[in-house]
Design an enzyme around this catalytic site. Structure first.
Site, mmCIF file in Angstrom:
data_model
loop_
_atom_site.group_PDB
_atom_site.id
_atom_site.type_symbol
_atom_site.label_atom_id
_atom_site.label_comp_id
_atom_site.label_asym_id
_atom_site.label_seq_id
_atom_site.Cartn_x
_atom_site.Cartn_y
_atom_site.Cartn_z
ATOM 1 N N HIS A 77 0.545 -0.965 0.181
ATOM 2 C CA HIS A 77 0.193 -0.248 0.069
ATOM 3 C C HIS A 77 0.388 1.363 -0.199
ATOM 4 O O HIS A 77 2.517 1.179 0.197
ATOM 5 C CB HIS A 77 -0.425 0.111 1.189
ATOM 6 C CG HIS A 77 -0.033 -0.388 2.674
ATOM 7 N ND1 HIS A 77 0.732 -0.782 3.131
ATOM 8 C CD2 HIS A 77 -0.381 1.262 3.507
ATOM 9 C CE1 HIS A 77 0.455 -0.529 4.179
ATOM 10 N NE2 HIS A 77 0.689 0.857 4.413
ATOM 11 N N ASP A 133 6.233 4.481 4.847
ATOM 12 C CA ASP A 133 7.037 3.008 5.368
ATOM 13 C C ASP A 133 7.105 2.480 4.829
ATOM 14 O O ASP A 133 7.847 1.330 4.882
ATOM 15 C CB ASP A 133 6.593 3.271 7.041
ATOM 16 C CG ASP A 133 5.302 3.184 6.959
ATOM 17 O OD1 ASP A 133 4.614 3.209 6.389
ATOM 18 O OD2 ASP A 133 5.078 1.794 7.678
ATOM 19 N N HIS A 134 6.455 2.421 3.356
ATOM 20 C CA HIS A 134 5.908 0.750 2.743
ATOM 21 C C HIS A 134 6.237 1.003 0.911
ATOM 22 O O HIS A 134 6.845 0.211 0.589
ATOM 23 C CB HIS A 134 5.049 0.255 2.459
ATOM 24 C CG HIS A 134 4.437 0.161 4.206
ATOM 25 N ND1 HIS A 134 3.959 -1.717 4.553
ATOM 26 C CD2 HIS A 134 3.841 0.205 5.605
ATOM 27 C CE1 HIS A 134 3.899 -1.859 5.965
ATOM 28 N NE2 HIS A 134 3.204 -0.005 5.948
#
Lengths: 272, 272
Positions: free
Chosen positions: B29, B33-34
């Site tokens: 997503h 942080d991803h």
């Protein structure tokens, strides 16, 4: 903050820099190593419930990039974010603060890119005590003299001429930051006489062909700009990963311009 | 690679992972942080003259974000980049490789988010040597049995039934990666029986309200999913920075599901 590569947040924490102190960010150009840390920093400000405004100055497109990231992460920022587009036409005043003017002007790189100068408006002067003490001056009048400004009567005539109350005048400081650029002699007039010039030196003279091809500079070229612009000190940076030992770059520059330093991670360089 | 936060490149170098080995990237997503390390990694691949294709799987919008970064940095990638949009509707086969199928299915988070499962198609079987040696089998026939597949005659009848030549059958392995999600019992059927389940555990039960509010899970909730899905092992991760010591999260999960591990930076977890 000037430029914000990937991992900048990590470095801020590592060197104990309070990111809440950062109110203005200047991005020179949209190559990843100069701006890919910006979105993460903005996200962290948001998660940390920042309230104070953040002002970002950068090339056209950066505003769209930021907007798109916020859109897809469904983020409604908790603080006001102001964006000012830089241009690659001439020297422009981007921002005026109480005692600072910040300008941008174009550099010659592969994509639109600007340098930034940070110019003090005045410097605290050293006054001749004997002339001040018991002179019956108002506080505002002394403050004016401290900033090197004459005190003016309401009729426009000069009440106290600053030069008569100041020891040796202290000049305002100037700092120029030239991120990525090919060797460009037209920079000389733009950074003339600055106290500190940061100039990229990605390569050494031995790799000059590579510098020209990629629109970067060599250490010698950076030093040549510094010398011709009669700056006080030169700070080299943006070194190619091919150089494990950076001292040869320093020596190469010092042969042309002695007052040269290597920029080192986490080190602070005071402008005298 | 599953997810790619800021600084991923730095971690790859730190743990001596060859980034040239990475051909497929799955992004769950679009929270920073991803995925905020993805553009930097793509840029580095480009600068390192990568030639082999890169396949990226992620939510709608990531393709636009990548395109925009490339546009403003005037980058014509030196390698082919393929992008596949994930959806938040049902379980979907994203990719089939020689011995692997990779699926996505939706998670319940604040923005569109998917889990990924990595499912082996077959596992090398241990054959009963005495039945093979001197049996006059062709190499292809033995390979078929090794993969647990019967050998079929041209008329469709079974020539060698795999189960008769295999010691104890070795089952294909399955790994499920559930990045950011609120506690969601409907996951149980989707990760049922996997060998390793990665499940986020941002909070402890004491902060359950916060977990619900931010659509994250607690360690106990992750363990509940693992237990009800009868997975073999559980790997916890995505811990809130509020927890300095992570062992209480581990203990909380272990009370519900014993075979739990904390994910640690740079550590490798083999699936038996």
């Amino acid at each position: 903050m000037v430029d914000c590569g990937e991992g900048t947040q990590h470095q801020l924490r590592r060197f104990h820099v309070k990111s809440s102190k950062i109110d203005h960010v200047f991005i020179s150009h949209l190559h990843g190593d100069h701006y890919l840390g910006l979105m993460g920093m903005i996200s962290t400000f948001h998660l940390n419930n920042r309230k104070s405004p953040l002002h970002i100055f950068g090339p056209p497109g950066l505003d769209e990039i930021i907007t798109q990231h916020l859109k897809y992460s469904h983020t409604q920022l908790k603080f006001p974010l102001f964006f000012t587009r830089t241009t690659t036409e001439g020297k422009n005043l981007l921002l005026e603060l109480e005692n600072l003017r910040i300008y941008s002007f174009p550099l010659k790189h592969r994509i639109p890119c600007t340098a930034f100068t940070f110019e003090e408006k005045y410097r605290q002067q050293k006054l001749i005590k004997e002339k001040i003490v018991g002179g019956g001056m108002a506080v505002e009048e002394i403050q004016s003299l401290l900033q090197g400004r004459d005190v003016i009567n309401t009729d426009g005539s000069i009440k106290y001429r600053a030069s008569e109350y100041i020891k040796e005048p202290v000049l305002p400081r100037k700092y120029a930051f030239c991120s990525d650029t090919v060797f460009d002699p037209s920079l000389v007039s733009l950074v003339n006489g600055v106290d500190l010039l940061y100039h990229e030196s990605t390569f050494m003279e031995a790799d000059k062909d590579r510098a020209k091809l990629t629109l970067h500079s060599t250490a010698e070229e950076a030093a040549t700009i510094a010398k011709n612009a009669q700056v006080k000190e030169l700070l080299l940076g943006h070194f190619s990963v091919r150089y494990i030992d950076l001292y040869p770059l320093l020596w190469e520059a010092k042969a042309v311009f002695e007052a040269t330093h290597l920029s080192e991670e986490g080190k602070t360089y005071a402008i005298k």
